[in-house]
Structures are given as C-alpha cells and as structure tokens.
Design a protein around this motif. Structure first.
Motif, short mmCIF file in Angstrom:
data_model
loop_
_atom_site.label_atom_id
_atom_site.label_comp_id
_atom_site.label_asym_id
_atom_site.label_seq_id
_atom_site.Cartn_x
_atom_site.Cartn_y
_atom_site.Cartn_z
N THR A 169 -10.23 7.08 3.21
CA THR A 169 -9.63 8.32 2.74
C THR A 169 -8.41 8.65 3.59
O THR A 169 -8.54 8.87 4.81
CB THR A 169 -10.63 9.47 2.81
OG1 THR A 169 -11.78 9.14 2.02
CG2 THR A 169 -10.01 10.76 2.27
N PRO A 170 -7.22 8.68 3.01
CA PRO A 170 -6.00 8.97 3.78
C PRO A 170 -5.83 10.46 4.03
O PRO A 170 -6.40 11.30 3.33
CB PRO A 170 -4.89 8.44 2.86
CG PRO A 170 -5.46 8.60 1.49
CD PRO A 170 -6.93 8.36 1.61
N SER A 171 -5.03 10.77 5.04
CA SER A 171 -4.67 12.16 5.34
C SER A 171 -3.32 12.17 6.04
O SER A 171 -2.85 11.14 6.53
CB SER A 171 -5.72 12.82 6.26
OG SER A 171 -5.71 12.21 7.54
N GLN A 172 -2.71 13.33 6.10
CA GLN A 172 -1.41 13.45 6.76
C GLN A 172 -1.53 13.10 8.24
O GLN A 172 -0.67 12.41 8.79
CB GLN A 172 -0.86 14.87 6.60
CG GLN A 172 0.54 15.05 7.13
CD GLN A 172 1.10 16.42 6.79
OE1 GLN A 172 0.36 17.37 6.54
NE2 GLN A 172 2.41 16.52 6.74
N SER A 173 -2.60 13.55 8.89
CA SER A 173 -2.75 13.27 10.32
C SER A 173 -2.93 11.78 10.58
O SER A 173 -2.39 11.24 11.56
CB SER A 173 -3.93 14.05 10.88
OG SER A 173 -5.14 13.70 10.24
N LEU A 174 -3.67 11.09 9.71
CA LEU A 174 -3.81 9.64 9.87
C LEU A 174 -2.46 8.95 9.68
O LEU A 174 -2.14 7.99 10.39
CB LEU A 174 -4.81 9.09 8.86
CG LEU A 174 -6.29 9.16 9.21
CD1 LEU A 174 -7.12 8.54 8.09
CD2 LEU A 174 -6.59 8.47 10.53
N GLY A 175 -1.67 9.42 8.72
CA GLY A 175 -0.35 8.83 8.51
C GLY A 175 0.52 8.94 9.74
O GLY A 175 1.20 7.98 10.13
N THR A 176 0.50 10.10 10.38
CA THR A 176 1.28 10.30 11.60
C THR A 176 0.80 9.36 12.71
O THR A 176 1.60 8.72 13.40
CB THR A 176 1.18 11.76 12.06
OG1 THR A 176 1.71 12.62 11.04
CG2 THR A 176 1.95 11.98 13.35
N GLN A 177 -0.53 9.28 12.87
CA GLN A 177 -1.09 8.42 13.91
C GLN A 177 -0.77 6.95 13.67
O GLN A 177 -0.32 6.25 14.58
CB GLN A 177 -2.61 8.62 13.97
CG GLN A 177 -3.31 7.70 14.97
CD GLN A 177 -4.82 7.74 14.83
OE1 GLN A 177 -5.38 8.67 14.26
NE2 GLN A 177 -5.50 6.73 15.35
N TYR A 178 -1.01 6.49 12.45
CA TYR A 178 -0.80 5.07 12.18
C TYR A 178 0.68 4.71 12.20
O TYR A 178 1.04 3.60 12.60
CB TYR A 178 -1.41 4.71 10.83
CG TYR A 178 -2.93 4.81 10.77
CD1 TYR A 178 -3.70 4.90 11.94
CD2 TYR A 178 -3.60 4.86 9.55
CE1 TYR A 178 -5.08 5.01 11.88
CE2 TYR A 178 -4.99 4.96 9.49
CZ TYR A 178 -5.72 5.03 10.66
OH TYR A 178 -7.08 5.14 10.60
N GLY A 179 1.53 5.63 11.77
CA GLY A 179 2.97 5.37 11.85
C GLY A 179 3.43 5.23 13.28
O GLY A 179 4.23 4.33 13.61
N ALA A 180 2.93 6.10 14.16
CA ALA A 180 3.27 6.00 15.58
C ALA A 180 2.76 4.70 16.17
O ALA A 180 3.45 4.06 16.99
CB ALA A 180 2.70 7.20 16.34
N ASN A 181 1.56 4.28 15.76
CA ASN A 181 1.03 3.01 16.25
C ASN A 181 1.85 1.83 15.76
O ASN A 181 2.05 0.85 16.49
CB ASN A 181 -0.43 2.85 15.81
CG ASN A 181 -1.38 3.78 16.54
OD1 ASN A 181 -1.02 4.38 17.56
ND2 ASN A 181 -2.59 3.91 16.04
N ALA A 182 2.33 1.91 14.51
CA ALA A 182 3.17 0.84 13.98
C ALA A 182 4.43 0.69 14.83
O ALA A 182 4.85 -0.44 15.15
CB ALA A 182 3.54 1.12 12.53
N VAL A 183 5.03 1.80 15.20
CA VAL A 183 6.23 1.76 16.03
C VAL A 183 5.93 1.16 17.40
O VAL A 183 6.65 0.28 17.90
CB VAL A 183 6.83 3.17 16.18
CG1 VAL A 183 7.92 3.19 17.25
CG2 VAL A 183 7.38 3.66 14.84
N SER A 184 4.85 1.64 18.02
CA SER A 184 4.49 1.16 19.35
C SER A 184 4.22 -0.34 19.35
O SER A 184 4.69 -1.08 20.23
CB SER A 184 3.25 1.92 19.85
OG SER A 184 2.85 1.45 21.11
N CYS A 185 3.50 -0.81 18.33
CA CYS A 185 3.18 -2.24 18.27
C CYS A 185 4.41 -3.07 17.95
O CYS A 185 4.59 -4.17 18.50
CB CYS A 185 2.09 -2.47 17.23
SG CYS A 185 0.47 -1.81 17.72
#
Length: 303
Positions: A169-185
């Motif tokens: 189940t997606p959410s705005q907060s998950l999007g923010t977290q996963y987007g930040a992780n994508a950048v970091s990785c």
C-alpha cells in the motif's frame, strides 16, 4: 551531455510545449493542463508574448513560455557525489538513447564475462536495481564496482529501485522516504546527475485509491529531481492508475512499459518497452523508442 534540472515550475494556465525553439511557430508537441509541474533545465530568451520574452527549456529540446507558469522553484546547488572508496566516481556521458536499442533489466550482479556475453548477443544497455528500504546499497544491488564493469564492457546503464513485495500500500510518506533512499543509493554508486532513475510501480494492493498512488509517486519524484536525477516510471501490473492519471496527474516525463498488460500513457506514451522472454530467462528484454512527444530515455554510457 544532458543538463541537470535547475528547478521546477507549476503551470498557471494550459500551456503549449514547443520543440526545438522558444517561439509559437515551433512545432507543437503537446499541451499541458493548468497546475502541472514541469522540470526546467534553463531559462532562455525567445519570442515576446504580451511583452514577456522569457521561456523555459525543458528536457528533450522542449520549450515553454514562462508567462503561463508560476515562479521558478530552484533546485538546490548540487555537489558531485562522493566517490565510493574502492572504485572512484563513475565516468561517462549522460546521453539521450537512440531508438531501437536492445537492452535488458536484471536482478543479479553482472560480471565482466557476463557483460561480454550480452554485448556479443547484441545488447546495448542494461538496467540494474538499487535499494528501496535503506539509504545504502544492500547485497545483490548495484555497486560502483559493478557499474564500472558494465560501462567498461560496453553497455549503457540505468538504475531502477526495487518495489515492495506484492500486495503493498503506497503513501506520500513512503514516497518521500523511498525517493530519498534512491538518491542516497544512486550517489553511493556514483551515478551522475541528469540520468534516469526509475520508480517501479506494480503490485499495489487491490482497492488502493488512485490518489494514494499519485501522492506516493509525486512524493518520490521530489527528492530525485532536487538531486539532479531525471525520474522515470516503470508501469507494471496492478499499478492502479489509468491512462489519463499516468500522464495528467504524475510529475514524470519518462515512462517504461512492462511486459504485463498495462494501460498506455495518455498523450506521451512510452520510451522503453519490456518483453518477458518465454521460459525461465534470467533477464527481461527492453527496447528504446521515442515517445509521442519526442522524449527518450537518458542513460550513462562510456565511449
């Protein structure tokens, strides 16, 4: 080289997209509705409309008049990714992919011998996975050493972030977290700004409201764009969104069609097409194509 975004603007009215030149006589390649978010890579002088000659340059040689947009929200000043300790930062050029190139995506580490085998079979690029749930690359995902092996072997490279196990189940907060992780990785690997980083959208729990998916996707885009990467969307099975929602409600300009039965992207269409080979193949095949607005995928290649 492909320029990194300098920021974004939100359209204040319906806006025409022009190809090649910042004027109203240039070819019309699309119309964007009010309140849409567009990526800006430069401000330029063009045809004066109502006394305003400032236009914005977007991705893939697209121009649009600033008078139909709100204020430019600048991206933060970017610093070069810290080079991984063992292998150094990646070298190469970020370029727009030619049409009709055959590539593959895979979820296993590529060796020099493996890359050579795929090149001998006519493959021109690969898409490898980066980590979703942690800000550092996890075992089995792309590393700087593997990326260098891929590029040195003659394949172009893009990265896609893992998706959660289905159903999720997606959410705005998950999007923010996963987007930040994508950048970091991506920075850990040494991937340069300007290239496509892909969000894998599939396996969403049945009954999830479209708006929850939209909020998740657009929240993921924000940190990716701020870091200078160009977000792309892989549309897989059970992505929930329909054709119009994929185009009008999301802040993407690069779309990848999965090998599953999925809706088209209204107006724009897809730039990357996946084919799932029969049998127990280790890879999925992918082919590049310019979309309906002339956009193409942006990858890293070493000449």
């Amino acid at each position: 080289m492909v320029n990194a975004p300098i920021g974004t603007v939100t359209t204040a009215a319906e806006l025409n997209l022009r190809s090649g030149q910042p004027n109203s006589s240039a070819p019309l390649v699309g119309q964007i509705e009010k309140s849409s978010v567009l990526v800006v890579i430069a401000t330029v002088q063009g045809q004066a409309i109502n006394g305003n000659a400032q236009w914005y340059a977007g991705l893939n040689d697209i121009y649009f008049w600033s008078g139909a947009c709100g204020a430019l929200k600048s991206a933060p000043v970017l610093t070069a990714p810290a080079p991984p300790a063992a292998s150094g930062a990646l070298s190469g050029n970020v370029v727009a992919a030619p049409q009709g190139m055959l590539g593959f995506d895979c979820d296993f580490e590529l060796t020099a011998q493996g890359v050579a085998t795929y090149v001998s079979q006519g493959y021109k690029f690969c898409v490898r996975y980066i980590t979703r749930a942690q800000p550092t690359e996890q075992p089995g995902d792309l590393t700087a050493a593997e990326a260098n092996t891929i590029l040195a072997g003659g394949l172009a490279l893009m990265a896609v972030q893992h998706v959660a196990a289905s159903p999720w189940t997606p959410s705005q907060s998950l999007g923010t977290q996963y987007g930040a992780n994508a950048v970091s990785c991506a920075k850990e690997v040494g991937l340069p700004a300007g290239m496509n980083i892909w969000l894998d959208l599939e396996g969403v729990a049945s009954g999830t409201p479209s708006q929850a998916v939209i909020d998740y996707c657009n929240a993921w885009v924000a940190p990716v764009v701020r870091a200078g990467y160009v977000p792309g969307l892989y549309v897989g099975a059970n992505a929930i969104l329909d054709s119009d929602e994929l185009y009008w409600d999301l802040q993407f300009s690069h779309y990848w069609r999965s090998g599953s039965s999925v809706p088209d992207v209204a107006v724009r269409g897809y730039q990357l097409f996946q084919r799932i080979p029969p049998g127990d193949a280790d890879i999925d095949q992918d082919v590049t194509k310019a979309d309906n607005l002339g956009g193409t995928v942006l990858w890293l290649v070493r000449s």
